[in-house]
Design a protein around this motif. Structure first.
Motif, short mmCIF file in Angstrom:
data_model
loop_
_atom_site.label_atom_id
_atom_site.label_comp_id
_atom_site.label_asym_id
_atom_site.label_seq_id
_atom_site.Cartn_x
_atom_site.Cartn_y
_atom_site.Cartn_z
N UNK A 274 0.85 -1.28 0.02
CA UNK A 274 0.06 -0.01 -0.18
C UNK A 274 0.82 1.28 0.26
N UNK A 275 2.08 1.38 0.76
CA UNK A 275 2.95 2.27 0.90
C UNK A 275 3.44 2.73 -0.59
N UNK A 276 3.93 1.70 -1.18
CA UNK A 276 4.32 1.78 -2.66
C UNK A 276 3.54 2.63 -3.80
N UNK A 277 2.22 2.33 -3.73
CA UNK A 277 1.15 2.89 -4.64
C UNK A 277 1.20 4.32 -4.12
N UNK A 278 0.56 4.54 -3.14
CA UNK A 278 0.63 5.95 -2.58
C UNK A 278 1.72 6.77 -2.70
N UNK A 279 2.99 6.33 -2.82
CA UNK A 279 4.25 7.01 -3.01
C UNK A 279 4.36 7.57 -4.46
N UNK A 281 1.59 8.08 -6.75
CA UNK A 281 0.61 9.06 -7.05
C UNK A 281 1.16 10.32 -6.40
N UNK A 282 1.83 10.36 -5.20
CA UNK A 282 2.08 11.56 -4.57
C UNK A 282 3.26 12.38 -5.59
N UNK A 283 4.14 11.45 -5.93
CA UNK A 283 5.43 11.83 -6.75
C UNK A 283 4.88 12.74 -8.27
N UNK A 284 3.63 12.11 -8.67
CA UNK A 284 3.09 12.70 -9.80
C UNK A 284 2.55 14.08 -9.39
N UNK A 285 1.71 14.24 -8.51
CA UNK A 285 1.24 15.36 -8.23
C UNK A 285 2.15 16.48 -7.36
N UNK A 286 3.40 15.88 -7.14
CA UNK A 286 4.29 16.88 -6.60
C UNK A 286 4.83 17.53 -7.80
N UNK A 287 5.19 16.94 -8.83
CA UNK A 287 5.87 17.56 -9.98
C UNK A 287 4.99 18.53 -10.73
N UNK A 288 3.50 18.32 -10.77
CA UNK A 288 2.69 19.35 -11.46
C UNK A 288 2.70 20.61 -10.58
N UNK A 289 2.51 20.12 -9.18
CA UNK A 289 2.56 21.53 -8.23
C UNK A 289 3.84 22.17 -8.44
N UNK A 766 -4.50 16.08 -0.68
CA UNK A 766 -5.20 14.90 -0.76
C UNK A 766 -4.12 13.78 -0.95
N UNK A 767 -3.31 14.05 -1.93
CA UNK A 767 -2.32 12.97 -2.24
C UNK A 767 -1.32 12.86 -1.05
N UNK A 768 -0.66 13.85 -0.38
CA UNK A 768 -0.03 13.83 0.77
C UNK A 768 -0.67 13.04 1.79
N UNK A 769 -1.79 13.36 2.06
CA UNK A 769 -2.67 12.79 3.26
C UNK A 769 -2.66 11.12 2.93
N UNK A 770 -3.05 10.75 1.62
CA UNK A 770 -3.10 9.44 1.53
C UNK A 770 -1.46 8.93 1.67
N UNK A 771 -0.64 9.45 1.32
CA UNK A 771 0.73 8.62 1.27
C UNK A 771 1.37 8.56 2.52
N UNK A 772 1.00 9.79 3.33
CA UNK A 772 1.50 9.96 4.98
C UNK A 772 0.77 8.58 5.75
N UNK A 773 -0.63 8.33 5.40
CA UNK A 773 -1.42 7.40 6.18
C UNK A 773 -0.91 6.01 5.71
N UNK A 774 -0.44 5.81 4.13
CA UNK A 774 0.05 4.54 4.15
C UNK A 774 1.58 4.37 4.66
#
Length: 998
Positions: A274-279, A281-289, A766-774
């Motif tokens: 679960x932690x690998x998948x959330x990581x 998704x978070x990398x893609x959102x961070x690059x766009x931001x 939202x992406x950061x919260x999901x990654x932090x939870x995983x």
């Protein structure tokens, strides 16, 4: 041990040499040592103790033995010495001791320290002479202690018999008795056993407790690792069952920990996916931001650049104006330097003028310099006044010296008159001493002629006796050497014969096939001879020959020494004659004593003549001194008048030079200060004028430089000038504005950044919260897994260590139980020890029982069968058995404490106890016979009948050829005991007298 003779010199109260012949005193069995209080009765016993042990009884020891023992009545040149002759263990010995001595120096004044000296000699009955054994303090002490078998404390207790100590012993408690008996019987080894067992018990107990504490510590660590899965036993270190309870609890904890580890491994695998998948998704959102934020920041930076364009242009103008002002900077620096110098000069001038009088307030530099020159000229005129002032002081000192001389001459006259009045009596007494010394010198010359031949004859007699012994020994050595040489010769001949017999085998040992034989020349050796058992080779023969030659040389040498000794013996016999050595020694000693007395008297001749001559010189000196004092008194009158006249003239001159001041020095100091102040003020005024002119020139050059640089005034040029720090900051601002403009243009031109700006804003939260939870779930799973792994490993390690500790502690616990039982038994604390008696007390109780039995034999006789001493094991203090001592009264049939005895009863009871203790200690020391005993005081408390009974008991000690010395000043004993040693005290020291002896 039997005492024969005691000689003391400069010891205690005895200023000279005193001798005690114990053989004469002991012939009667009982002898009395008496004398007035303070005469030195106890000092005789101290001398015996000091000769044997090198120190006196404990209560009478001083801080330094040499000082404490030396007699205050002794002559400065007489050394303290004690010599004791005694027989012990069948050997007749002589001990001589000299304590340290502060003797007068042979040259000059003062004293020097001589070290203590000790001699030990033994009498050889065969040779009828004394032979030296040792001069070492340690060797002599060890030899005497070994022969007597007693320490100094034991000797003082059983030979000198101090009655006061035994009276206290009778009334003492168990602890005090134990201390005395422990010193006498040396039971320290039993106390050491107790101490050693106690130490071992404490050590093993500490080791067991430490082991259990370490086991409990491991159990606590296992409980911390296992948590609620493990319960510790409620047992303290050292209690039984602790090890088994700890091991059982550890086994339960290990099983629960392994179950928790299996669950943690499954949870960890799911959390990692679960932690690998959330990581991702978070990398893609961070690059766009990031791209969207980069474009927004670039637009904001461009707007700020536009707003700051005006400030940029102003900074450029300020930089240009600063470059123009740099041409004026040298003139500005010059003007500031001139201004600062002028201000300093003005301050210095004001300070210098403030120290001057108001009359110089308006004076210029020239006027101040002129005033300084006038003050210096006036100062130079005071040199003559200074010389007059010094001369006046010299005159006053000289007049004071005349006064002192006058007083000294008066004292000389008075002293000379007093001395000369007694001159005739002094001269008559000194002449009488010279006449007496001359008579002694004449007698000494006569005796000196007879002294040397007597010495030579005595020396030859002693040499004759010694050479007789040497001759016997030399004969024995020569006979032994001759026998040894014959044995060595026979041994060599036997070996030589054996070697000749087996010479063929020795030659065959060197034969080699193909090599010719040294005897027959053959190259073949079919049957060479073989060595048989016991074969003798050449080396053995040569060694035997060498041994024979050495023995023969020794024989010749011993025979030569025998001849030399016999020749010397014949020469000594011819010179000494047949007279016994003792007779010659006695005659020589008597002659030496006469000569020494005459020599001492003659030695005073030179001193007496010198004192008479010095007295004559003193008489002449006194007469001359009286005449010279009278002449000096007359000469002082005219000298005093000349001094007074010169003093008046000098005082008049000084009054004119000093003026209103007290002295010429004060007037000179005043002029020196005025000259210095005027000179300093003139220099300061000239410096202020010079700096003012330099400041005016600097102002003109600054105005010209500012005009040429384009500034209206020098102040404008100074304001436009920038320092290095401001110039650097301004340049950095210009460079930063230009760099920022170029960077913004580059960012706005990037294609990825522009495309990201056109998309919807990234939802990074939202992406950061999901990654932090995983990640949190993964950390929790990993932490739980790691904790489970560590728990299992730690529990396994601690369990293994606890098991090893339990195995290691098993034999140690068994040893502790065994040692604790032994320590409790010897210390009297164990239930097995019914009387609760310590080991040392048990041994001392046995000794005390022996002492009581030995003392009872004499006590019954002294008390006419009434009293008996018995030992008691009754418990005293803290419930332990003590060293009880009771007395049984036959009149009442009851047992009572020894403290209830009367004074007289206490004395003969303590005397019986002392004699019994002496017997037991003697047996304990190896059966050394104590043929000489001393009893110190206590007889004054006895009535006539009891005194007779006590003396009968003491007299019975002669049955084994013992002698008893009674130390007392009781008058009745002088009538009852005929053999007496009296101590007579006098102003020059005490002396000893023997009475009633054959």
């Amino acid at each position: 041990m039997r005492l024969h003779r005691l000689t003391v010199t400069a010891f205690g109260p005895f200023g000279g040499t005193q001798t005690v012949d114990f053989d004469e005193l002991s012939a009667a069995g009982l002898f009395l040592l008496h004398g007035p209080t303070g005469a030195g009765k106890t000092s005789v016993l101290d001398a015996v103790c000091y000769a044997l042990y090198g120190s006196v009884p404990g209560a009478r020891q001083g801080g330094g033995q040499g000082t404490a023992l030396r007699s205050d009545h002794a002559a400065p040149a007489t050394r303290t010495e004690v010599t004791l002759e005694l027989t012990v263990a069948g050997r007749r010995l002589e001990i001589t001791r000299q304590p340290p001595w502060e003797r007068p120096k042979k040259r000059g004044t003062g004293t020097t320290l001589d070290k203590a000296q000790t001699w030990l000699r033994e009498y050889d009955a065969t040779a009828a002479a004394w032979k030296d054994l040792s001069r070492s303090h340690q060797e002599v002490g060890e030899e005497i202690t070994q022969l007597l078998g007693m320490s100094r404390e034991q000797f003082c207790q059983v030979v000198l018999l101090p009655q006061g100590d035994f009276a206290r012993f009778l009334r003492a408690d168990a602890e005090a008795r134990g201390k005395l008996l422990g010193r006498l019987f040396d039971t320290r080894r039993f106390a050491d056993v107790e101490k050693r067992l106690a130490e071992r018990r404490r050590a093993t107990e500490a080791q067991v407790r430490d082991g259990d504490a370490a086991l409990l510590a491991d159990a606590h660590r296992m409980q911390q690792a296992a948590g609620d899965a493990m319960r510790l036993p409620e047992l303290a270190p050292g209690e039984p069952g602790l090890a088994e309870a700890v091991l059982a609890a550890a086994a339960v904890a290990r099983s629960a920990a392994r179950e928790q580890l299996t669950v943690a491994e499954c949870t960890l695998a799911a959390a990692e996916s679960a932690q690998a998948a959330a990581g991702r998704a978070l990398d893609d959102v961070r690059e766009l931001a990031r791209l969207q934020q980069r474009f927004t920041q670039a637009r904001e930076r461009a707007a700020r650049l536009e707003e700051g364009a005006g400030a940029y242009r102003e900074a450029q103008a300020l930089m240009e104006r600063s470059r123009k002002a740099e041409a004026v900077a040298p003139a500005l620096d010059l003007r500031e330097s001139a201004d600062a110098e002028h201000r300093r000069a003005a301050v210095a001038e004001a300070r210098a003028r403030a120290l001057l009088p108001e009359t110089f307030a308006d004076a210029g530099a020239a006027g101040l310099a002129a005033a300084a020159r006038r003050a210096a000229e006036e100062l130079g005129g005071l040199d003559s006044a200074r010389r007059a002032e010094r001369r006046l002081a010299e005159l006053l000192d000289e007049r004071a010296g005349l006064d002192r001389q006058e007083r000294a001459d008066a004292d000389v006259l008075q002293e000379a008159e007093a001395w000369l009045d007694g001159w005739e009596e002094t001269r008559t007494a000194l002449q009488a001493r010279v006449d007496s010394a001359q008579q002694a010198a004449a007698l000494a010359e006569q005796l000196a002629v007879r002294r040397e031949p007597a010495r030579q004859r005595l020396k030859a007699a002693r040499l004759r006796d010694q050479l007789a012994e040497d001759t016997d020994r030399a004969v024995e050595r020569a006979r032994a050497a001759q026998e040894e040489a014959l044995r060595a010769q026979q041994h060599w001949l036997d070996l030589k014969e054996q070697r000749l017999t087996g010479i063929a085998a020795e030659l065959a040992a060197h034969l080699t096939d193909g090599e010719p034989c040294a005897v027959c020349g053959a190259t073949e050796h079919p049957a060479p001879a073989r060595k048989v058992a016991g074969h003798v080779d050449r080396e053995a023969e040569e060694q035997a020959l060498a041994a024979y030659r050495r023995a023969d040389e020794q024989r010749a040498e011993d025979e030569q020494k025998l001849g030399v000794v016999r020749e010397a013996l014949a020469a000594a016999t011819a010179e000494a004659g047949d007279s016994p050595t003792e007779q010659l020694a006695s005659e020589t000693e008597e002659l030496e004593e006469q000569y020494e007395r005459a020599r001492r008297g003659a030695a005073e001749l030179h001193a007496a003549q010198e004192r008479l001559r010095q007295a004559g010189h003193e008489h002449e000196r006194r007469v001359a001194a009286r005449q010279e004092a009278a002449v000096r008194s007359a000469a002082r009158v005219g000298h005093r008048e000349r001094l007074e006249s010169e003093r008046a003239a000098l005082e008049e001159e000084l009054d004119r030079a000093r003026g209103a001041l007290d002295s010429v020095a004060a007037r000179a100091a005043q002029l020196e200060r005025r000259t210095a102040l005027l000179t300093d003020a003139a220099d300061a005024a000239r410096a202020a004028e010079d700096t003012a002119q330099r400041l005016k020139d600097a102002d003109a050059r600054l105005a010209d430089a500012a005009f040429r640089a384009g500034f209206d005034t020098p102040r404008d040029a100074a304001a436009a000038l920038l320092d290095d720090d401001a110039h650097r900051q301004l340049q950095r601002r210009l460079d930063a504005w230009q760099n920022e403009e170029a960077a913004v243009r580059a960012v706005l031109a990037e294609a990825d950044t522009a495309a990201a700006a056109r998309q919807q804003p990234a939802d990074l939260t939202s992406a950061q919260l999901a990654a932090d939870s995983a990640a949190r779930r993964l950390r929790e799973a990993a932490s739980a897994h790691d904790a489970a792994v560590r728990r299992c490993a730690e529990l396994d390690l601690l369990s293994a260590r606890a098991t090893a500790s339990v195995r290691r502690l098993a034999p140690l616990r068994e040893e502790y139980d065994r040692v604790a039982r032994m320590a409790g038994l010897t210390a009297g604390t164990s239930a097995d020890n019914e009387r609760r008696m310590r080991l040392e007390s048990y041994v001392l109780a046995a000794r005390l029982e022996q002492v009581a039995a030995a003392a009872t034999v004499r006590l019954r006789r002294m008390s006419s069968g009434r009293y008996t001493l018995v030992h008691s094991d009754d418990r005293t203090g803290r419930g332990r058995s003590g060293l009880g001592l009771h007395v049984v009264d036959a009149w009442t049939g009851r047992e009572r404490d020894t403290a209830t005895l009367s004074g007289g009863e206490t004395f003969f009871a303590s005397l019986a106890l002392a004699l019994g203790l002496a017997d037991v200690v003697t047996d304990e020391a190896g059966g050394v016979r104590l043929d000489t005993l001393f009893i110190d005081e206590g007889f004054g408390s006895l009535d006539d009948q009891t005194l007779d009974e006590v003396l009968d008991v003491l007299d019975s000690l002669r049955e084994r050829d013992r002698s008893v010395g009674i130390v007392s000043h009781v008058p009745d004993l002088r009538r009852r005991i005929h053999a007496q040693l009296e101590v007579v005290k006098g102003r020059s020291g005490s002396v000893l007298r023997q009475r009633g002896v054959g």
